[in-house]
Design an enzyme around this catalytic site. Structure first.
Site, PDB file in Angstrom:
ATOM      1  N   GLY A   1      -6.023   9.390  -5.008  1.00  0.00           N
ATOM      2  CA  GLY A   1      -5.370   9.767  -6.254  1.00  0.00           C
ATOM      3  C   GLY A   1      -4.005   9.139  -6.381  1.00  0.00           C
ATOM      4  O   GLY A   1      -3.282   9.386  -7.335  1.00  0.00           O
TER       5      GLY A   1
ATOM      6  N   ARG B   1       0.824  -1.206   0.000  1.00  0.00           N
ATOM      7  CA  ARG B   1       0.000   0.000   0.000  1.00  0.00           C
ATOM      8  C   ARG B   1       0.859   1.257   0.000  1.00  0.00           C
ATOM      9  O   ARG B   1       1.892   1.312   0.671  1.00  0.00           O
ATOM     10  CB  ARG B   1      -0.934  -0.006   1.227  1.00  0.00           C
ATOM     11  CG  ARG B   1      -2.007  -1.062   1.141  1.00  0.00           C
ATOM     12  CD  ARG B   1      -3.003  -0.947   2.271  1.00  0.00           C
ATOM     13  NE  ARG B   1      -2.420  -1.377   3.545  1.00  0.00           N
ATOM     14  CZ  ARG B   1      -3.048  -1.284   4.719  1.00  0.00           C
ATOM     15  NH1 ARG B   1      -4.271  -0.765   4.765  1.00  0.00           N
ATOM     16  NH2 ARG B   1      -2.473  -1.688   5.830  1.00  0.00           N
TER      17      ARG B   1
ATOM     18  N   HIS C   1     -15.992   5.733  -1.280  1.00  0.00           N
ATOM     19  CA  HIS C   1     -15.109   6.798  -1.773  1.00  0.00           C
ATOM     20  C   HIS C   1     -15.849   8.132  -1.874  1.00  0.00           C
ATOM     21  O   HIS C   1     -15.395   9.155  -1.370  1.00  0.00           O
ATOM     22  CB  HIS C   1     -14.556   6.410  -3.151  1.00  0.00           C
ATOM     23  CG  HIS C   1     -13.685   7.467  -3.769  1.00  0.00           C
ATOM     24  ND1 HIS C   1     -14.167   8.409  -4.657  1.00  0.00           N
ATOM     25  CD2 HIS C   1     -12.372   7.753  -3.594  1.00  0.00           C
ATOM     26  CE1 HIS C   1     -13.180   9.204  -5.009  1.00  0.00           C
ATOM     27  NE2 HIS C   1     -12.068   8.834  -4.387  1.00  0.00           N
TER      28      HIS C   1
ATOM     29  N   ARG D   1      -6.191   6.191  11.365  1.00  0.00           N
ATOM     30  CA  ARG D   1      -5.783   7.555  11.026  1.00  0.00           C
ATOM     31  C   ARG D   1      -6.857   8.519  11.529  1.00  0.00           C
ATOM     32  O   ARG D   1      -7.981   8.089  11.817  1.00  0.00           O
ATOM     33  CB  ARG D   1      -5.601   7.723   9.519  1.00  0.00           C
ATOM     34  CG  ARG D   1      -6.851   7.431   8.731  1.00  0.00           C
ATOM     35  CD  ARG D   1      -6.628   7.551   7.227  1.00  0.00           C
ATOM     36  NE  ARG D   1      -7.786   7.078   6.490  1.00  0.00           N
ATOM     37  CZ  ARG D   1      -7.837   6.935   5.176  1.00  0.00           C
ATOM     38  NH1 ARG D   1      -6.771   7.206   4.453  1.00  0.00           N
ATOM     39  NH2 ARG D   1      -8.925   6.507   4.574  1.00  0.00           N
TER      40      ARG D   1
END
Lengths: 882, 882
Positions: A102, A93, A453, A337
């Protein structure tokens, strides 16, 4: 073993090492460090990425050797072998310092080939699973590493489902998958002209290179530009032993936010799928189940997960966005995160964390991005409106949006550039759609959940979004969509309500925003901390009232010309401008006086106790005159037709007058105090209107001591100008005071809009009691950019091609204009100790610019009323040094 | 006696005390000091004047007392009594530090009244003389002190001459004069409503006040502004015992230049009248006799005068302008000062004085005003033209001028403002006509000699002038004039040749100037002294050749867009601009390439051995497109007429394109390197044209080492711009070098036209090898003045009302723009030691600006070829510190 230069084990890192290990890697290392269940792995650092991009020579031998060493260590940790009989499979990743879509992102199941897939099948006793992994691997690797578009593979899958007459991939069996794998490798051979790489090490190195290269794709660059992320940061690569959520109904995968990212409510908020791999949840291809249901499926795992969420919030003192996988009833953490959130959520979470004792008030202020606060000001659908939704979906990102439906991102961008409002409507979105999402008013998808997304990106941008609207069917080929069977064409206008998930026909009535108690609490803290005062730009009583409500401590810019623009005044203003002599001009001005006086009275009434900076007439006079092109044609027509109604001479004379007043470069022409000097009667009228308005208020019982007028002279460049103008103001004030037999305190100052004004600031400050930097015009003159022209001409090109990092009209140019401002402040204060200094250009509402204005010691910033919350928070953050 | 504060005797002063005593007073004191015959007197100082103007309370007691004390001293020196039986009469004259017309100037014979006039008559035994003095005194005093227009008095005189049937005043007898005096006093009573002041002390104090007040008349202010004289200097008053040139044929008065003020020839040049007072010569009312004739009339006096002239030239080391009076064969000196002269005379005198050993070369350089050198470049009448003069007069100031005849100064100014060329034609001129003289191309008078007002002023301004043209008769009432009987209307076009005195019908053919040997000698000295290099702005081979002839050391600005403007190129340029795509644009550029290449070849051929700075395309593209107004009307017409010739669509599309390219503020729009970045193909073509042209010259045998191209990028504000543009130039050059198999040395630099460029000069200098300050544009952006607009709109107002001291486009704004330039030079050199720095705006040819550019250490200035002599001299003077 050699010295570690570029590759770090999870055991070597922690959360403070983001710039080296990327955000994802540092957090994985941190979770490992505090004992959470993380599959082992290693990280190729951002330094390796930067070196790779600089060299442009591929991976170099020393780096490959380091990766091999780490791989051996991973084999030892897991007891498995990369490419061996008990095959180690990897997830690879990307991991930038600041997480960004992106980029390449993820390849799962790396290490599979015809040999290892059989080994995996034998080992797990689940050949279907092994083949499913292989099929996923080929598809992802081909897409993100080999750049073979994923629609090729989707077509194969769709065909297979069709042939088998099943609805989901899960219903495909071993032989279907074998056939699919064969077709996949054929596709790669056909598209790439070479075989799919079967050697696991080749796969790994290719994937690492692909992550590095993805840093410079156009998509990534566009994103960085939109989010002002430095190009020099680079991305790390996270290589991790695979764990499998697709090993059966005792396995699964999910994502969760530790708090509601839409409202900020302190409640776990997540989704999961059983027998699935990570991309199934995020990509929105299957609509996942709410996390609460896991409590029923696997209560022990659910409890463990809740506990881990609490640990992570405590550790990070922040709402977390978490990815996890369950492999045969064992929980693994794959990522944590800081979670993206809407502005209301950001405010609520920050305030809640303070109340929970996790962070201080100052930290709360630093947690909320001021730019994001603008979302709080979004208008929402009037709850009193009787509206019937034509369908609904998931309330993925709050706010209301209307626009014409478009189905692809390019078209969305194109129409938005042409000034249209568009709604991007897609089955699902991918990082390829990012420019369309930026361009759209809102997003509507037929598939995907609250963590898809579209939902995540829309929330990050504060755009309204409705997801997983299952009654919506889109036919991309025919460019139509259906809702409950009714057909709509592309271009139809719809509205969405991202707070409720409802979808409406046409446009809908909106109302002004209301603020939450948490908002008031947070800006209250900001007000305690900030040094900079905030004022508003307001030209009428309504705006003045709004400004006070929004926390303004005065009006920093009251543009008197806006008072000339009202329909009933324009004829009088034109009479004034076209007057052939002083007598007639003064007659027209006498008509304007009571109008302007009434305006000022209304404004000052709202601002009792606060200073009001009144800028005297600024724009060139021809802005008030009729359109020249139309008149030109009219005169031509009248001439051709031999003056049918006898108006030719009058029209000709008007045209002549307009021609005489017209300028090649009005921005640099006869405006500002240049008007005040040549036509002092105009400024005298305006000053008289101010003071007469003040006396009217005093007559009504207002306390004269609480009326604080500041008369501002625009476009001063020479000391002689401000001297003459100050004399005019003083003389006029003295005359009014004599008439009323009473004095009012006032200040006379100057707007600083010209480089020369900055360069002779010491001289100007001898006369002016205050400076207000008109940073819009100062930017225009210092950079030589006409704002009207450049924003439609070369500026977009400049931004796209990185000639400029940011639009200097949005974010203040510290290096150029800033240097002049700093100099003017220093030399102005040098000449007059108590000089008041502020900013009244639009930069006064831009957080990055406010940081600079605080640092160089300005007294206040002034911005539009709606940007005041932003300015208050930004000023506080500036005072806190961040 | 009290301490002297404000009033000085001639014995107390010398020539170094001009700022206190005024120029006239200091020189009178000096002449007295070195023993020349000067009538005794005293001076009221400039300090008294400034205090008087500041107080605005009239003369104060202490000052009056000082004047009375000095008057007593004067009575003692002359043995006469002011207002007494042996009456002391005074001349009262203004005396500014820098002599200027437009001030009160002179009252003679002050102290006369009915009693003293009889005493004077008795004493001289010449009643007619006494009455003539009285008549003159009343007339002058009334005019300059009481402001009763002198035409009132002229009318009385004319009537008296008519009645008596005589031609000159000298033929009027006692009774005529008595009658005239009576009428004069009646006029004063009628015009002023009070009697003429008869008390001599009143007369004196009133005259002193009038001199002081004359400092601030509009006329004086206009003159100071035109000549950049500070308002703070003030004027002194010279009070002197009268001597009389009108005591008979053994008396007289005259003026003289010690050298020819028109050509500089070292030969006494003067005129005198017998039996006259000073104003008779200067006012041009009687045409005087050449000074040589005095040799016959009074040989001893003539010799004495020659001797005094030599003494004064030695004393002042400068050509002198002298006034003298002879009273009964005794010579008195009334004034000496540096004489005004034409530019050729200034050059010749300066060079001659060096050769005569009176001054050094450096002093010679400081004696010639560089601005004046422009006159040397005046075109003159082609001597080969067969022209027949319709009349002639005195060649009072050289040069040729054509224009329509106007009879008064106001009208001259009005027409000149409207862009007309006018010739001011007057019987004689007075200081009231100064604005008309400034506005006119040249001056033609029917009366007055070489030292008349018109002649002196015209020479000072370098305007052609023909004086004393006796065949010219002007009827101001009917607005016509006659020459040899032929009648002409006002507005007729005439030409004059001030070098020969001839007058022609209509316009006449002119030729380029030739330079004298003295000119070459002087600029040769300048070249030895100056540090600043001089270059020229030149866009074609002819200008380049001229530049070299004029002493250019390179081309500082070659504007490539001028090459686009030729009639045969505009269609191709338009094709290039309107091209819908890159392919068509490059096709049009390919057509332009050979044209531009040929231009460059021609320019570089002229400039072998000298650097040539080529500026790439700068102006906004719409400057090359058809007029939008016309097109707008055309499209309207075609629409109304239903597209008669089928051209509507094409015209509409062109209009649309022009609209798209048009800008609100083109000055701040898409121009300069902003074009080069968005349309790199344009700049690539231009750079290619430069290098291909250079290779063409090398092919013709030129030494590659002597071709010194400097490619200049315009309108840079950001480092990224110059970086990208330098790369474009380097890449293009490299490509041409590869094609030709050879390299040429070149520099890439930037024009500095934006304040931001100055503020980040250190960054730019890391990329640019040279800076060239485009001070025109830098002035526009720093001051926010659009030159096109401001010079016709607010700038005249600003200059007239002293908001600005000087036009910043004519004289560089040191305080504002200069500060930026200085900063840019320092920081640019800080970043690049050997950075070349020059100026290519018009200020590069302005002496005051050149002084500044020298001081801040620029390497060169570049100006139009015709200003090169000025720049060379100014640069030398700058190096000499003055």
């Amino acid at each position: 073993m050699n010295q570690v230069l570029y590759v770090y084990s999870f055991n070597d890192g922690n959360k403070s090492m983001k710039s080296l290990l990327g955000s994802k890697g540092a957090n994985l290392a941190e979770m490992a460090r505090i004992g959470l269940p993380v599959p082992p792995g290693f990280i190729v650092s951002t330094e390796a990425c930067n070196l790779y991009l600089e060299k442009s020579e591929g991976l170099w031998p020393e780096l490959k050797e380091e990766i091999l060493n780490s791989l051996k260590h991973l084999e030892a940790q897991t007891g498995r072998t990369f490419g061996g009989r008990s095959p180690l499979l990897l997830s690879v990743r990307s991991g930038a310092v600041i997480s960004m879509p992106g980029m390449m992102d993820t390849v799962l199941n790396l290490g599979l080939n015809p040999a290892t897939v059989e080994a995996l099948a034998a080992e797990t006793g689940n050949r279907r699973f092994a083949l499913d992994c292989y099929r996923r691997f080929i598809q992802m690797f081909a897409d993100v590493v080999l750049k073979v578009g994923h629609h090729h593979f989707e077509n194969v899958l769709t065909a297979a489902r069709k042939q088998k007459k099943v609805k989901s991939d899960a219903e495909l069996d071993d032989s279907d998958l074998e056939m699919i794998v064969t077709e996949y490798t054929n596709i790669v051979r056909k598209e790439k002209g070479s075989d799919f790489p079967l050697e696991p090490l080749d796969q790994l190195f290719l994937a690492v290179e692909a992550v590095f290269s993805s840093w410079n794709t156009e998509r990534a660059q566009v994103y960085r530009q939109a989010h002002r992320i430095a190009d020099s940061l680079g991305t790390a690569v996270n290589v991790q032993a695979m764990v499998f959520g697709n090993l059966g109904e005792d396995s699964g995968t999910g994502v969760a936010f530790t708090r509601n990212p839409s409202t900020g409510e302190a409640k776990l908020y997540g989704e999961y799928l059983l027998n699935a791999q990570g991309e199934d949840v995020v990509a929105g291809t299957r609509t996942p189940r709410p996390l609460e249901e896991l409590k029923e499926d696997m209560p022990a795992i659910y409890d463990q997960f809740l506990h881990i969420c609490a640990v992570l919030e405590n550790e990070y003192r922040e709402m977390q966005d978490i990815e996890f996988t369950i492999e045969r009833r064992k929980l693994y953490m794959l990522q944590t995160r800081a979670g993206k959130r809407t502005a209301p959520a950001a405010v609520r979470i920050a305030v809640d964390l303070v109340h929970e004792g996790l962070i201080t008030k100052d930290e709360a202020l630093l947690k909320v991005d001021p730019d994001q606060l603008e979302q709080l000001l979004h208008r929402r659908i009037d709850p009193k409106a009787k509206l019937e939704a034509i369908t609904d979906g998931l309330p993925a990102s709050p706010g209301a949006a209307s626009g014409q439906v478009v189905f692809d991102a390019d078209r969305a961008q194109e129409l938005a550039k042409a000034g249209k409002k568009v709604l991007l409507v897609r089955p699902e979105t991918t990082p390829d759609d990012i420019h369309g999402i930026i361009a759209a008013q809102g997003i509507l998808t037929s598939r995907g959940g609250m963590t898809s997304h579209a939902a995540v990106v829309a929330r990050g941008m504060g755009k309204p979004c409705v997801c997983g609207c299952e009654e919506l069917h889109i036919d991309l080929g025919k460019k139509v969509f259906f809702i409950r069977g009714e057909q709509f064409a592309e271009g139809t206008i719809l509205s969405i309500d991202g707070s409720t998930g409802r979808v409406f026909r046409g446009e809908v009535p909106l109302i002004d925003p209301e603020f939450s108690p948490e908002y008031y609490e947070l800006v209250g803290w900001a007000d305690q901390v900030r040094r900079l005062k905030v004022r508003a730009n307001a030209d009428n009583p309504e705006d003045a009232r709004l400004a006070v409500e929004m926390g303004a401590q005065g009006i920093g810019l009251c543009r008197t010309e806006h008072m000339f623009m009202a329909a009933d005044r324009v004829p009088v203003v034109q009479k004034m401008i076209l007057a052939p002599n002083l007598v007639e001009r003064e007659a027209a001005l006498a008509e304007l006086l009571p109008m302007q006086q009434a305006d000022f009275k209304g404004i000052f009434r709202e601002m009792v106790g606060f200073p009001v900076t009144v800028r005297l007439l600024d724009p060139p006079l021809h802005e008030f005159l009729p359109d020249r092109d139309e008149l030109l044609i009219e005169v031509y027509r009248l001439r051709c037709e031999n003056d049918p109604d006898g108006s030719l001479r009058e029209k000709e004379s008007l045209l002549q007058k307009i021609n005489a007043i017209s300028e090649f470069n009005p921005m640099l022409g006869h405006r500002g105090c240049r008007l005040g000097l040549v036509y002092p009667e105009i400024y005298r009228m305006q000053v008289r209107a101010v003071f007469q308005a003040l006396f009217d208020l005093i007559d009504e019982g207002q306390d004269a001591g609480k009326l604080l007028p500041e008369i501002m002279i625009p476009l001063v460049g020479h000391r002689t100008e401000i001297k003459a103008m100050k004399r005019l103001v003083d003389d006029t004030a003295t005359a009014v005071f004599a008439e009323r037999g009473k004095k009012i305190e006032y200040l006379v100052g100057t707007m600083i809009e010209l480089p020369r004004a900055c360069l002779v600031a010491g001289q100007l400050a001898e006369v002016a009691a205050f400076f207000s930097f008109g940073t819009n015009d100062l930017t225009q003159t210092t950079l030589g950019y006409s704002r009207d022209d450049s924003e439609s001409k070369f500026l977009p090109f400049y931004l796209q091609h990185k000639i400029l990092e940011v639009n200097p009209f949005a974010e203040f140019d510290r290096e150029g204009v800033g240097r002049l401002v700093k100099l003017a402040v220093e030399e102005g204060r040098g000449a007059r100790n108590n000089l008041k200094v502020g900013v009244c250009g639009e930069h006064g509402g831009d957080p990055a610019s406010i940081m600079f204005f605080d640092r160089i010691g300005l007294d206040y910033v002034s911005c539009s009323p709606y940007r005041l919350p932003i300015a208050r928070l930004a000023a506080a953050r500036a005072a806190l040094g961040g």
